[in-house]
Write an enzyme that holds these catalytic residues in place. Structure first.
Site, mmCIF file in Angstrom:
data_model
loop_
_atom_site.group_PDB
_atom_site.id
_atom_site.type_symbol
_atom_site.label_atom_id
_atom_site.label_comp_id
_atom_site.label_asym_id
_atom_site.label_seq_id
_atom_site.Cartn_x
_atom_site.Cartn_y
_atom_site.Cartn_z
ATOM 1 N N LYS A 99 0.804 -1.227 0.000
ATOM 2 C CA LYS A 99 0.000 0.000 0.000
ATOM 3 C C LYS A 99 0.838 1.279 0.000
ATOM 4 O O LYS A 99 0.418 2.292 -0.556
ATOM 5 C CB LYS A 99 -0.967 0.006 1.188
ATOM 6 N N ASP A 136 -10.489 2.658 2.249
ATOM 7 C CA ASP A 136 -10.766 1.987 3.529
ATOM 8 C C ASP A 136 -11.581 2.867 4.478
ATOM 9 O O ASP A 136 -12.517 2.398 5.124
ATOM 10 C CB ASP A 136 -9.454 1.594 4.226
#
Ligand code: ATR
Length: 318
Positions: A99, A136
């Site tokens: 990420k 997220d």
């Protein structure tokens, strides 16, 4: 036809196959030059439920697309991403451990990604640019709201200070929710608080509480969010240092852990009659933006996809 044709073994010769037999053959999945492609880049990636979810939606909407797991070793991320773009993929999800690398590779960063310092969704734009999003935090909030809780104002006690905590912190602050952050390693809690305060809008809305003194701050909170791995199957031993007996009766208890779905924390919340939200919905809601960008349809998040993932996580479906 001279010999019985068996569609599973294909035992007959080509000359023995008649037109009617073709209908009896297993239908191959058609993937052609116009099939929209996306996938999830991770290492390891075989446990990801994203392929199941995206391919379910593709089938549900009759979209000519495919979504595949993409096992990419640490160190090979940049080559893989440029290769996928060159091969005509529409984009990809990015999971552990890539990420941060995804954050660095993009040409255009969405505000959500800038604030969370990581990227979990890559979109290859028509002009050749790589766009990065972090879904997220908004996935977390959308899931909580799907459970009938309005996320606006008030104060949340955020447990943990990793990547998930940062994304959620940014999204909560964007909705005017003040934060008290607590983490086993206090320096990481302070780092997260500083990163959030660096955004002028967040200003004074963030403070840090000691990990071993949460009982003093819990009564003043409207929401409790666990982003640590405590409570997860295969996670660290031990429990969270919070006593829900001290919470207001209106507290909403959220856990981003989804294996098991009902963690010890959520079980305790349920036993006390508190509202609670489990982590599976966040997994589903965070996927929505990527699906829309790659495949051009905004998937309606209904009970079917949740039931499918739930059964898969329980090992009831292969
Ligand atoms: P992610 O990016 O998924 O959030 P992470 O960066 O590894 O993952 O963060 C995991 C979180 O769980 C951290 O807040 C971590 O606390 P530390 O910063 O002190 O490591 C927390 N965590 C993991 N094991 C823990 C344990 N045994 N007790 C308390 N917190 C724990």
């Amino acid at each position: 036809m001279t010999q019985a044709f068996d569609p599973r073994t294909g035992a007959a010769g080509v000359d023995d196959i008649e037109a009617g037999d073709i209908a009896a053959m297993p239908a191959p999945r058609r993937i052609g030059g116009h099939t929209a492609l996306a996938g999830v880049i991770g290492w390891p990636v075989e446990h990801s439920r994203s392929p199941l979810m995206h391919n379910f939606w593709l089938a549900q909407y009759g979209i000519d697309g495919a979504y595949v797991p993409l096992p990419v070793r640490p160190g090979a991320f940049d080559v893989a991403v440029h290769g996928l773009r060159a091969a005509g993929f529409r984009g990809a999800n990015v999971t552990i451990p890539h990420k941060e690398a995804a954050f660095r590779i993009v040409d255009r960063l969405d505000r959500s990604a800038r604030r969370s310092g990581s990227v979990n969704t890559l979109v290859f734009a028509p002009d050749g640019a790589i766009e990065g999003f972090s879904t997220d935090g908004d996935g977390f909030v959308a899931n909580v709201e799907a459970h009938g809780v309005v996320v606006k104002g008030g104060r949340a006690l955020l447990l943990g200070a990793g990547g998930a905590a940062r994304a959620i912190a940014a999204s909560l602050l964007d909705r005017g929710v003040a934060l008290t952050i607590a983490n086993r390693t206090p320096a990481r809690a302070h780092e997260l608080a500083d990163a959030m305060r660096a955004d002028a809008d967040a200003g004074t809305m963030v403070d840090v509480a000691p990990w071993d003194a949460l009982d003093t701050v819990l009564p003043g909170c409207d929401m409790l969010v666990n982003t640590t791995s405590l409570g997860m199957d295969g996670g660290p031993a031990g429990g969270l240092p919070v006593d829900l007996a001290r919470a207001a009766s209106t507290l909403v208890v959220c856990d981003i852990v989804y294996v098991p779905r009902q963690t010890v924390l959520l079980h305790d919340a349920a036993a006390r009659g508190l509202r609670y939200v489990d982590g599976l919905g966040m997994l589903i809601h965070q996927a929505r933006l990527g699906f829309r960008k790659w495949f051009g349809t905004d998937p309606v998040i209904g009970p079917e996809v949740e039931a499918l993932l739930d059964a898969d996580l329980r090992g009831e479906r292969r």
